[in-house]
Design a protein around this motif. Structure first.
Motif, PDB file in Angstrom:
ATOM      1  N   CYS A  47       0.792  -1.212   0.014  1.00 35.45           N
ATOM      2  CA  CYS A  47       0.143  -0.130  -0.114  1.00 35.45           C
ATOM      3  C   CYS A  47       0.995   1.095  -0.098  1.00 35.45           C
ATOM      4  CB  CYS A  47      -1.073  -0.051   1.158  1.00 35.45           C
ATOM      5  SG  CYS A  47      -2.115  -1.376   1.411  1.00 35.45           S
ATOM      6  N   THR A  48       0.693   2.052  -0.718  1.00 35.03           N
ATOM      7  CA  THR A  48       1.206   3.424  -0.749  1.00 35.03           C
ATOM      8  C   THR A  48       1.233   4.174   0.410  1.00 35.03           C
ATOM      9  OG1 THR A  48       1.092   3.532  -3.337  1.00 35.03           O
ATOM     10  CG2 THR A  48       1.661   5.424  -2.059  1.00 35.03           C
ATOM     11  N   SER A  49      -0.214   4.162   0.832  1.00 34.30           N
ATOM     12  CA  SER A  49      -0.633   4.916   2.203  1.00 34.30           C
ATOM     13  C   SER A  49      -0.082   3.903   3.091  1.00 34.30           C
ATOM     14  CB  SER A  49      -2.098   5.213   2.068  1.00 34.30           C
ATOM     15  OG  SER A  49      -2.512   5.898   1.314  1.00 34.30           O
ATOM     16  N   ASN A  50      -0.265   4.547   4.553  1.00 34.59           N
ATOM     17  CA  ASN A  50      -0.045   3.391   5.616  1.00 34.59           C
ATOM     18  C   ASN A  50      -1.290   2.873   5.826  1.00 34.59           C
ATOM     19  OD1 ASN A  50       2.726   3.938   6.394  1.00 34.59           O
ATOM     20  ND2 ASN A  50       2.343   6.020   7.101  1.00 34.59           N
ATOM     21  N   VAL A  51      -1.366   1.691   5.869  1.00 33.36           N
ATOM     22  CA  VAL A  51      -2.522   0.832   6.238  1.00 33.36           C
ATOM     23  C   VAL A  51      -2.109  -0.311   7.186  1.00 33.36           C
ATOM     24  CG1 VAL A  51      -4.414  -0.836   5.531  1.00 33.36           C
ATOM     25  CG2 VAL A  51      -3.610   1.000   3.876  1.00 33.36           C
ATOM     26  N   TRP A  52      -3.142  -0.442   8.162  1.00 32.72           N
ATOM     27  CA  TRP A  52      -2.690  -1.192   9.445  1.00 32.72           C
ATOM     28  C   TRP A  52      -4.041  -2.238   9.651  1.00 32.72           C
ATOM     29  CZ3 TRP A  52      -1.856   3.862   9.913  1.00 32.72           C
ATOM     30  CH2 TRP A  52      -0.642   4.221  10.054  1.00 32.72           C
ATOM     31  N   LEU A  53      -3.443  -3.515  10.022  1.00 29.51           N
ATOM     32  CA  LEU A  53      -4.848  -4.443   9.869  1.00 29.51           C
ATOM     33  C   LEU A  53      -4.553  -5.551  11.061  1.00 29.51           C
ATOM     34  CD1 LEU A  53      -7.142  -5.805   8.459  1.00 29.51           C
ATOM     35  CD2 LEU A  53      -5.438  -7.260   7.252  1.00 29.51           C
ATOM     36  N   VAL A  54      -5.531  -5.630  11.830  1.00 31.91           N
ATOM     37  CA  VAL A  54      -5.392  -6.536  12.899  1.00 31.91           C
ATOM     38  C   VAL A  54      -6.591  -7.424  12.890  1.00 31.91           C
ATOM     39  CG1 VAL A  54      -3.833  -5.239  14.456  1.00 31.91           C
ATOM     40  CG2 VAL A  54      -6.324  -4.988  14.666  1.00 31.91           C
ATOM     41  N   GLN A 112     -11.777   3.863 -11.657  1.00 27.77           N
ATOM     42  CA  GLN A 112     -11.553   5.018 -10.832  1.00 27.77           C
ATOM     43  C   GLN A 112     -10.344   5.235  -9.864  1.00 27.77           C
ATOM     44  OE1 GLN A 112     -13.248   7.641 -11.721  1.00 27.77           O
ATOM     45  NE2 GLN A 112     -14.608   6.289 -13.314  1.00 27.77           N
ATOM     46  N   LEU A 113      -9.772   3.938  -9.559  1.00 37.37           N
ATOM     47  CA  LEU A 113      -8.738   4.045  -8.711  1.00 37.37           C
ATOM     48  C   LEU A 113      -7.494   4.320  -9.532  1.00 37.37           C
ATOM     49  CD1 LEU A 113      -9.955   1.646  -5.838  1.00 37.37           C
ATOM     50  CD2 LEU A 113      -9.962   4.106  -5.817  1.00 37.37           C
ATOM     51  N   THR A 114      -6.465   4.745  -8.809  1.00 37.41           N
ATOM     52  CA  THR A 114      -5.166   4.783  -9.723  1.00 37.41           C
ATOM     53  C   THR A 114      -4.622   3.470  -9.362  1.00 37.41           C
ATOM     54  OG1 THR A 114      -4.097   5.336  -7.422  1.00 37.41           O
ATOM     55  CG2 THR A 114      -4.710   7.251  -8.948  1.00 37.41           C
ATOM     56  N   PRO A 115      -3.334   3.099  -9.865  1.00 40.64           N
ATOM     57  CA  PRO A 115      -3.013   1.541 -10.182  1.00 40.64           C
ATOM     58  C   PRO A 115      -2.492   1.408  -8.644  1.00 40.64           C
ATOM     59  CG  PRO A 115      -2.250   2.637 -12.032  1.00 40.64           C
ATOM     60  CD  PRO A 115      -3.072   3.713 -11.503  1.00 40.64           C
ATOM     61  N   ASN A 116      -1.745   2.519  -7.999  1.00 40.68           N
ATOM     62  CA  ASN A 116      -1.174   2.252  -6.781  1.00 40.68           C
ATOM     63  C   ASN A 116      -2.357   1.936  -5.554  1.00 40.68           C
ATOM     64  OD1 ASN A 116       1.361   2.565  -7.457  1.00 40.68           O
ATOM     65  ND2 ASN A 116       1.299   4.881  -6.897  1.00 40.68           N
ATOM     66  N   ARG A 117      -3.679   2.675  -5.812  1.00 39.68           N
ATOM     67  CA  ARG A 117      -4.808   2.506  -4.812  1.00 39.68           C
ATOM     68  C   ARG A 117      -5.251   0.679  -5.106  1.00 39.68           C
ATOM     69  NH1 ARG A 117      -6.807   7.938  -4.381  1.00 39.68           N
ATOM     70  NH2 ARG A 117      -5.728   8.679  -2.128  1.00 39.68           N
ATOM     71  N   ARG A 118      -5.298   0.592  -6.468  1.00 43.15           N
ATOM     72  CA  ARG A 118      -5.828  -0.776  -6.690  1.00 43.15           C
ATOM     73  C   ARG A 118      -4.853  -1.779  -6.142  1.00 43.15           C
ATOM     74  NH1 ARG A 118      -6.539  -5.161  -9.661  1.00 43.15           N
ATOM     75  NH2 ARG A 118      -8.287  -5.549 -11.051  1.00 43.15           N
TER      76      ARG A 118
END
Length: 137
Positions: A47-54, A112-118
């Motif tokens: 993920c380009t953005s920070n994403v945390w998953l628990v 609609q989403l950029t390749p990075n978001r996809r």
């Protein structure tokens, strides 16, 4: 809101600006993410953005996995809300059977989403599948 409600809302909204606004609103409604869970081990790679998953797992004959996630980007938080709608509270088998690509297409996100978001969206899905596989073993 259910997945069917979301699809219906997306079909009702005329333009992507309104759909993005709905996604952002959904992201704002995510439950508070624990600050102590914002660690590297919980960060989703890809993920380009920070994403945390628990996650936590409810014991039972068919254990259910509950996910919690957060991001530092508004649109991504909305995408997290979509993913949690599709997967959280489900059994590992239900998670494996969920056709997230069909939902992604039905919502029109591929256009609609950029390749990075996809890529980030599917990195989250991949992490969820890995967790489901571990919990099923």
């Amino acid at each position: 809101m259910t997945i069917d409600d979301l699809v219906e809302s997306f079909e009702f909204l005329d333009n992507w600006e309104d759909r993005y606004r709905l996604l952002i609103d959904m992201g704002r409604e995510l439950p508070e993410f624990p600050e102590e869970a914002r660690i590297e081990e919980n960060r989703v790679e890809g993920c380009t953005s920070n994403v945390w998953l628990v996650h936590d797992t409810e014991d039972g004959a068919a254990p259910r996995i509950r996910f919690q996630a957060d991001s530092d980007a508004f649109i991504v938080k909305g995408l997290i809300a979509v993913i949690l709608m599709a997967y959280s509270g489900r059994t590992p088998e239900e998670i494996r059977q969920t056709d997230i690509e069909a939902l992604f297409t039905k919502l029109g996100l591929e256009q609609q989403l950029t390749p990075n978001r996809r890529n980030g969206f599917f990195a989250m899905v991949e992490r969820i599948h890995e967790i489901a596989d571990r919990e099923a073993a």
